[in-house]
Design a protein around this motif. Structure first.
Motif, PDB file in Angstrom:
ATOM      1  N   UNK A  16       0.828  -1.210   0.000  1.00 52.13           N
ATOM      2  CA  UNK A  16       0.000   0.000   0.000  1.00 52.13           C
ATOM      3  C   UNK A  16       0.856   1.251   0.000  1.00 52.13           C
ATOM      4  N   UNK A  17       2.016   1.243   0.642  1.00 56.36           N
ATOM      5  CA  UNK A  17       2.903   2.404   0.637  1.00 56.36           C
ATOM      6  C   UNK A  17       3.505   2.629  -0.738  1.00 56.36           C
ATOM      7  N   UNK A  18       3.802   1.570  -1.479  1.00 58.85           N
ATOM      8  CA  UNK A  18       4.420   1.727  -2.799  1.00 58.85           C
ATOM      9  C   UNK A  18       3.465   2.343  -3.813  1.00 58.85           C
ATOM     10  N   UNK A  19       2.164   2.291  -3.545  1.00 61.98           N
ATOM     11  CA  UNK A  19       1.185   2.924  -4.427  1.00 61.98           C
ATOM     12  C   UNK A  19       1.394   4.435  -4.431  1.00 61.98           C
ATOM     13  N   UNK A  20       1.808   5.006  -3.301  1.00 61.25           N
ATOM     14  CA  UNK A  20       1.986   6.447  -3.176  1.00 61.25           C
ATOM     15  C   UNK A  20       3.390   6.913  -3.543  1.00 61.25           C
ATOM     16  N   UNK A  21       4.269   6.000  -3.868  1.00 64.16           N
ATOM     17  CA  UNK A  21       5.634   6.348  -4.240  1.00 64.16           C
ATOM     18  C   UNK A  21       5.898   5.893  -5.668  1.00 64.16           C
ATOM     19  N   UNK A  22       6.596   6.730  -6.410  1.00 64.13           N
ATOM     20  CA  UNK A  22       6.916   6.393  -7.791  1.00 64.13           C
ATOM     21  C   UNK A  22       8.195   7.139  -8.186  1.00 64.13           C
ATOM     22  N   UNK A  23       8.925   6.583  -9.128  1.00 65.25           N
ATOM     23  CA  UNK A  23      10.139   7.256  -9.568  1.00 65.25           C
ATOM     24  C   UNK A  23       9.803   8.475 -10.434  1.00 65.25           C
ATOM     25  N   UNK A  24      10.761   9.382 -10.598  1.00 60.14           N
ATOM     26  CA  UNK A  24      10.548  10.502 -11.508  1.00 60.14           C
ATOM     27  C   UNK A  24      10.264  10.002 -12.923  1.00 60.14           C
ATOM     28  N   UNK A  25       9.564  10.816 -13.696  1.00 63.22           N
ATOM     29  CA  UNK A  25       9.224  10.459 -15.069  1.00 63.22           C
ATOM     30  C   UNK A  25      10.405  10.639 -16.014  1.00 63.22           C
ATOM     31  N   UNK A  26      10.097  10.652 -17.313  1.00 64.87           N
ATOM     32  CA  UNK A  26      11.128  10.772 -18.342  1.00 64.87           C
ATOM     33  C   UNK A  26      11.740  12.177 -18.315  1.00 64.87           C
ATOM     34  N   UNK A  27      13.012  12.245 -18.039  1.00 63.32           N
ATOM     35  CA  UNK A  27      13.733  13.510 -17.871  1.00 63.32           C
ATOM     36  C   UNK A  27      13.931  14.194 -19.226  1.00 63.32           C
ATOM     37  N   UNK A  28      13.680  15.504 -19.265  1.00 64.44           N
ATOM     38  CA  UNK A  28      13.928  16.312 -20.456  1.00 64.44           C
ATOM     39  C   UNK A  28      15.169  17.158 -20.201  1.00 64.44           C
ATOM     40  N   UNK A  29      16.148  17.080 -21.116  1.00 61.76           N
ATOM     41  CA  UNK A  29      17.379  17.856 -20.965  1.00 61.76           C
ATOM     42  C   UNK A  29      17.767  18.484 -22.298  1.00 61.76           C
ATOM     43  N   UNK A  30      18.320  19.686 -22.219  1.00 62.12           N
ATOM     44  CA  UNK A  30      18.918  20.317 -23.396  1.00 62.12           C
ATOM     45  C   UNK A  30      20.139  21.095 -22.921  1.00 62.12           C
ATOM     46  N   UNK A  31      21.144  21.158 -23.785  1.00 54.86           N
ATOM     47  CA  UNK A  31      22.377  21.848 -23.437  1.00 54.86           C
ATOM     48  C   UNK A  31      22.618  22.968 -24.431  1.00 54.86           C
ATOM     49  N   UNK A  32      22.834  24.178 -23.929  1.00 51.34           N
ATOM     50  CA  UNK A  32      23.128  25.342 -24.752  1.00 51.34           C
ATOM     51  C   UNK A  32      24.638  25.543 -24.739  1.00 51.34           C
ATOM     52  N   UNK A  33      25.293  25.251 -25.857  1.00 55.30           N
ATOM     53  CA  UNK A  33      26.760  25.334 -25.948  1.00 55.30           C
ATOM     54  C   UNK A  33      27.282  26.759 -25.885  1.00 55.30           C
ATOM     55  N   UNK A  34      26.454  27.737 -26.226  1.00 55.27           N
ATOM     56  CA  UNK A  34      26.897  29.131 -26.201  1.00 55.27           C
ATOM     57  C   UNK A  34      27.183  29.616 -24.783  1.00 55.27           C
ATOM     58  N   UNK A  35      26.357  29.206 -23.835  1.00 57.56           N
ATOM     59  CA  UNK A  35      26.556  29.649 -22.451  1.00 57.56           C
ATOM     60  C   UNK A  35      26.825  28.485 -21.485  1.00 57.56           C
ATOM     61  N   UNK A  36      27.035  27.282 -22.035  1.00 52.02           N
ATOM     62  CA  UNK A  36      27.333  26.069 -21.241  1.00 52.02           C
ATOM     63  C   UNK A  36      26.256  25.759 -20.195  1.00 52.02           C
ATOM     64  N   UNK A  37      24.990  26.024 -20.531  1.00 52.63           N
ATOM     65  CA  UNK A  37      23.896  25.789 -19.594  1.00 52.63           C
ATOM     66  C   UNK A  37      23.113  24.527 -19.944  1.00 52.63           C
ATOM     67  N   UNK A  38      22.916  23.708 -18.934  1.00 46.91           N
ATOM     68  CA  UNK A  38      22.080  22.515 -19.037  1.00 46.91           C
ATOM     69  C   UNK A  38      20.722  22.858 -18.450  1.00 46.91           C
ATOM     70  N   UNK A  39      19.667  22.704 -19.234  1.00 41.09           N
ATOM     71  CA  UNK A  39      18.307  22.959 -18.771  1.00 41.09           C
ATOM     72  C   UNK A  39      17.612  21.625 -18.597  1.00 41.09           C
ATOM     73  N   UNK A  40      17.000  21.431 -17.435  1.00 37.62           N
ATOM     74  CA  UNK A  40      16.432  20.130 -17.076  1.00 37.62           C
ATOM     75  C   UNK A  40      15.010  20.290 -16.557  1.00 37.62           C
ATOM     76  N   UNK A  41      14.128  19.414 -17.016  1.00 37.29           N
ATOM     77  CA  UNK A  41      12.784  19.293 -16.460  1.00 37.29           C
ATOM     78  C   UNK A  41      12.599  17.831 -16.061  1.00 37.29           C
TER      79      UNK A  41
END
Length: 114
Positions: A16-41
């Motif tokens: 019953x406890x595992x019903x309320x717990x779940x791993x994070x979903x599919x991670x979205x990432x993009x990297x901007x080479x101009x300013x070396x920034x990694x954006x993550x959702x």
């Protein structure tokens, strides 16, 4: 008989406890080479982002850990939003990220810098 009853109760509680717990979903990432920034959702639905949240994020560049950040709550009830500067990342490098839920599970994502 008592052992069987106790085992049944423990099993039911853990399921019953595992019903309320779940791993994070599919991670979205993009990297901007101009300013070396990694954006993550990191999608991770929660009714209470201070009780059930993405609590640890690890970022590696070419297999070497560069960032390990621990959180006490999530950005909002649906996502964890992050921005990281990764100096020295260049075309062809691999950036990997692991996000862990404070209750159960983790998700990973890897991208190649263009």
């Amino acid at each position: 008989m008592k052992k069987v009853l106790l085992l049944t109760v423990v099993l039911m509680l853990s399921l019953s406890l595992s019903v309320y717990a779940h791993p994070p979903g599919e991670i979205e990432m993009s990297f901007n080479s101009e300013n070396n920034m990694l954006e993550v959702t990191i999608p991770h639905n929660s009714d209470d982002s201070s009780a059930h949240f993405v609590n640890d994020v690890t970022v590696s560049l070419n297999g070497e850990q560069h960032i390990d950040q621990v959180f006490i709550m999530q950005t909002d009830e649906e996502n964890q939003y992050l921005h990281y500067m990764i100096p020295g990342a260049k075309s062809g490098d691999t950036i990997s990220l692991t996000a862990e839920c404070n209750r159960f599970g983790s998700s990973e994502r890897e991208i190649t810098v263009e």
